[in-house]
Design a protein around this motif. Structure first.
Motif, PDB file in Angstrom:
ATOM      1  N   TYR A  34       0.825  -1.210   0.000  1.00 41.20           N
ATOM      2  CA  TYR A  34       0.000   0.000   0.000  1.00 41.20           C
ATOM      3  C   TYR A  34       0.859   1.260   0.000  1.00 41.20           C
ATOM      4  CZ  TYR A  34      -4.214   2.720   1.186  1.00 41.20           C
ATOM      5  OH  TYR A  34      -5.274   3.606   1.172  1.00 41.20           O
ATOM      6  N   GLU A  35       1.935   1.224   0.763  1.00 39.64           N
ATOM      7  CA  GLU A  35       2.845   2.370   0.839  1.00 39.64           C
ATOM      8  C   GLU A  35       3.747   2.459  -0.384  1.00 39.64           C
ATOM      9  OE1 GLU A  35       2.681   4.783   3.095  1.00 39.64           O
ATOM     10  OE2 GLU A  35       0.963   3.678   3.893  1.00 39.64           O
ATOM     11  N   LYS A  36       4.099   1.316  -0.945  1.00 34.82           N
ATOM     12  CA  LYS A  36       5.084   1.246  -2.022  1.00 34.82           C
ATOM     13  C   LYS A  36       4.492   1.538  -3.404  1.00 34.82           C
ATOM     14  CE  LYS A  36       7.911  -2.290  -1.660  1.00 34.82           C
ATOM     15  NZ  LYS A  36       8.498  -3.634  -1.826  1.00 34.82           N
ATOM     16  N   TRP A  37       3.270   1.064  -3.656  1.00 35.14           N
ATOM     17  CA  TRP A  37       2.722   1.126  -5.010  1.00 35.14           C
ATOM     18  C   TRP A  37       1.363   1.801  -5.051  1.00 35.14           C
ATOM     19  CZ3 TRP A  37       3.809  -4.606  -4.411  1.00 35.14           C
ATOM     20  CH2 TRP A  37       5.166  -4.877  -4.665  1.00 35.14           C
ATOM     21  N   GLU A  38       1.203   2.801  -5.900  1.00 35.38           N
ATOM     22  CA  GLU A  38      -0.085   3.477  -6.062  1.00 35.38           C
ATOM     23  C   GLU A  38      -1.129   2.515  -6.638  1.00 35.38           C
ATOM     24  OE1 GLU A  38      -0.011   5.949 -10.160  1.00 35.38           O
ATOM     25  OE2 GLU A  38       1.564   6.526  -8.750  1.00 35.38           O
ATOM     26  N   GLU A  39      -0.699   1.523  -7.415  1.00 34.66           N
ATOM     27  CA  GLU A  39      -1.634   0.537  -7.966  1.00 34.66           C
ATOM     28  C   GLU A  39      -2.331  -0.228  -6.850  1.00 34.66           C
ATOM     29  OE1 GLU A  39       1.512   1.331 -11.026  1.00 34.66           O
ATOM     30  OE2 GLU A  39       1.576   0.812  -8.896  1.00 34.66           O
ATOM     31  N   MET A  87      -6.261  -0.327  -6.253  1.00 35.54           N
ATOM     32  CA  MET A  87      -6.937  -1.630  -6.249  1.00 35.54           C
ATOM     33  C   MET A  87      -7.772  -1.806  -4.979  1.00 35.54           C
ATOM     34  SD  MET A  87      -4.831  -4.956  -7.542  1.00 35.54           S
ATOM     35  CE  MET A  87      -5.641  -6.437  -7.007  1.00 35.54           C
ATOM     36  N   ILE A  88      -7.150  -1.504  -3.853  1.00 35.21           N
ATOM     37  CA  ILE A  88      -7.831  -1.634  -2.556  1.00 35.21           C
ATOM     38  C   ILE A  88      -9.087  -0.762  -2.515  1.00 35.21           C
ATOM     39  CG2 ILE A  88      -7.599  -0.961  -0.118  1.00 35.21           C
ATOM     40  CD1 ILE A  88      -6.318  -3.593  -0.652  1.00 35.21           C
ATOM     41  N   SER A  89      -9.044   0.396  -3.140  1.00 35.25           N
ATOM     42  CA  SER A  89     -10.179   1.322  -3.086  1.00 35.25           C
ATOM     43  C   SER A  89     -11.431   0.754  -3.757  1.00 35.25           C
ATOM     44  CB  SER A  89      -9.810   2.672  -3.722  1.00 35.25           C
ATOM     45  OG  SER A  89      -9.785   2.589  -5.139  1.00 35.25           O
ATOM     46  N   TYR A  90     -11.265  -0.219  -4.639  1.00 34.28           N
ATOM     47  CA  TYR A  90     -12.405  -0.799  -5.353  1.00 34.28           C
ATOM     48  C   TYR A  90     -12.938  -2.080  -4.703  1.00 34.28           C
ATOM     49  CZ  TYR A  90     -10.712   2.233  -9.122  1.00 34.28           C
ATOM     50  OH  TYR A  90     -10.301   3.309  -9.863  1.00 34.28           O
ATOM     51  N   LEU A  91     -12.173  -2.681  -3.800  1.00 25.96           N
ATOM     52  CA  LEU A  91     -12.537  -3.993  -3.261  1.00 25.96           C
ATOM     53  C   LEU A  91     -13.461  -3.899  -2.061  1.00 25.96           C
ATOM     54  CD1 LEU A  91      -9.053  -5.781  -3.417  1.00 25.96           C
ATOM     55  CD2 LEU A  91     -10.884  -5.774  -5.130  1.00 25.96           C
ATOM     56  N   ASP A  92     -14.416  -4.808  -2.028  1.00 25.80           N
ATOM     57  CA  ASP A  92     -15.294  -4.943  -0.869  1.00 25.80           C
ATOM     58  C   ASP A  92     -14.726  -5.950   0.127  1.00 25.80           C
ATOM     59  OD1 ASP A  92     -17.607  -3.257  -1.697  1.00 25.80           O
ATOM     60  OD2 ASP A  92     -17.625  -4.667  -3.376  1.00 25.80           O
ATOM     61  N   VAL A  93     -14.206  -7.061  -0.402  1.00 24.01           N
ATOM     62  CA  VAL A  93     -13.743  -8.159   0.455  1.00 24.01           C
ATOM     63  C   VAL A  93     -12.440  -8.729  -0.087  1.00 24.01           C
ATOM     64  CG1 VAL A  93     -14.284 -10.530   1.210  1.00 24.01           C
ATOM     65  CG2 VAL A  93     -16.072  -8.787   1.216  1.00 24.01           C
ATOM     66  N   ILE A  94     -11.536  -9.053   0.832  1.00 18.02           N
ATOM     67  CA  ILE A  94     -10.342  -9.823   0.507  1.00 18.02           C
ATOM     68  C   ILE A  94     -10.367 -11.093   1.352  1.00 18.02           C
ATOM     69  CG2 ILE A  94      -7.832  -9.992   0.797  1.00 18.02           C
ATOM     70  CD1 ILE A  94      -7.558  -7.135  -0.024  1.00 18.02           C
ATOM     71  N   VAL A  95     -10.136 -12.212   0.690  1.00 19.13           N
ATOM     72  CA  VAL A  95      -9.877 -13.464   1.395  1.00 19.13           C
ATOM     73  C   VAL A  95      -8.358 -13.584   1.380  1.00 19.13           C
ATOM     74  CG1 VAL A  95     -10.229 -15.957   1.467  1.00 19.13           C
ATOM     75  CG2 VAL A  95     -12.060 -14.450   0.610  1.00 19.13           C
ATOM     76  N   ASP A  96      -7.739 -13.488   2.553  1.00 15.14           N
ATOM     77  CA  ASP A  96      -6.277 -13.415   2.593  1.00 15.14           C
ATOM     78  C   ASP A  96      -5.636 -14.647   3.202  1.00 15.14           C
ATOM     79  OD1 ASP A  96      -6.496 -13.099   5.406  1.00 15.14           O
ATOM     80  OD2 ASP A  96      -5.039 -11.468   5.458  1.00 15.14           O
ATOM     81  N   GLY A  97      -4.344 -14.761   2.977  1.00 20.32           N
ATOM     82  CA  GLY A  97      -3.539 -15.839   3.540  1.00 20.32           C
ATOM     83  C   GLY A  97      -3.285 -16.956   2.543  1.00 20.32           C
ATOM     84  N   LYS A  98      -2.085 -17.500   2.623  1.00 21.86           N
ATOM     85  CA  LYS A  98      -1.730 -18.608   1.748  1.00 21.86           C
ATOM     86  C   LYS A  98      -2.569 -19.840   2.080  1.00 21.86           C
ATOM     87  CE  LYS A  98       3.104 -17.258   1.269  1.00 21.86           C
ATOM     88  NZ  LYS A  98       4.496 -17.642   1.515  1.00 21.86           N
ATOM     89  N   PHE A  99      -2.828 -20.655   1.055  1.00 23.12           N
ATOM     90  CA  PHE A  99      -3.452 -21.954   1.290  1.00 23.12           C
ATOM     91  C   PHE A  99      -2.443 -22.832   2.023  1.00 23.12           C
ATOM     92  CE2 PHE A  99      -3.872 -26.396  -0.114  1.00 23.12           C
ATOM     93  CZ  PHE A  99      -5.090 -26.683   0.488  1.00 23.12           C
ATOM     94  N   GLU A 100      -2.871 -23.414   3.135  1.00 18.07           N
ATOM     95  CA  GLU A 100      -2.019 -24.318   3.904  1.00 18.07           C
ATOM     96  C   GLU A 100      -2.653 -25.701   3.875  1.00 18.07           C
ATOM     97  OE1 GLU A 100      -1.241 -22.751   7.821  1.00 18.07           O
ATOM     98  OE2 GLU A 100      -0.565 -20.821   7.010  1.00 18.07           O
TER      99      GLU A 100
END
Length: 177
Positions: free
Chosen positions: A119-124, A128-141
């Motif tokens: 978020y700090e490094k890239w304006e993209e 991107m975050i500004s358009y998202l409602d939900v993130i499912v995060d974390g690697k599949f384990e």
């Protein structure tokens, strides 16, 4: 437009978010999670080029009353190489179909890696975050694979309300009820 490849576009998807959704599976992922269901999409060159034609098709698929929203997964949507290619789609969905929810699956941790570093490094990332409602995060384990959790492959993954989390300054989880 930035070059992005995609593995698949599903017109009808009920597994990757609530309701009937349209899903875009992008190519390219550096996580390489053991037991990944979509290993072929690790390769950034896999699949077909994602162009204005595919964006138009997705908009057309989304523009049905019974479609609840768009889900973006992969591969890894938050790979920096993929963010620029995804942004034109997100912009059009928000402009033309603002009532549709947008979900995104990422192996990166929302609070630590996406907000804490990208978020700090890239304006993209910020856009991107500004358009998202939900993130499912974390690697599949694989060792935490759990068929009893909705919209996730393993029970370490979280379903996060993006805008609420940013407003409150802490992770706000989606209530499945």
């Amino acid at each position: 437009m930035y070059t992005l490849n995609y593995a698949d576009i599903k017109r009808i998807d009920v597994a990757n978010g609530p309701g009937v959704r349209v899903s875009l599976f992008v190519s390219g992922c550096t996580h390489h999670c053991k037991g990944c269901f979509n290993e072929e999409a690790w390769d950034f060159q896999y699949g077909k080029p994602f162009t204005e034609t595919e964006i138009g098709l997705i908009i057309e698929y989304l523009n049905k009353d019974y479609i609840k929203g768009l889900t973006i997964l992969g591969g890894e949507p938050f790979e920096y190489a993929n963010q620029k290619g995804i942004l034109p789609l997100l912009r059009r969905v928000r402009k033309e179909l603002p009532e549709k929810s947008i979900w995104c699956f990422s192996g990166y941790l929302f609070d630590q890696q996406i907000l804490g570093e990208m978020y700090e490094k890239w304006e993209e990332t910020r856009e991107m975050i500004s358009y998202l409602d939900v993130i499912v995060d974390g690697k599949f384990e694989e060792e935490r694979k759990n068929l009893g959790v909705r919209f996730r492959g393993s029970d370490n993954q979280r379903i996060i309300l993006v805008q609420e989390s940013i407003e409150q300054g802490e992770v706000v989880l989606w209530d499945e009820a």
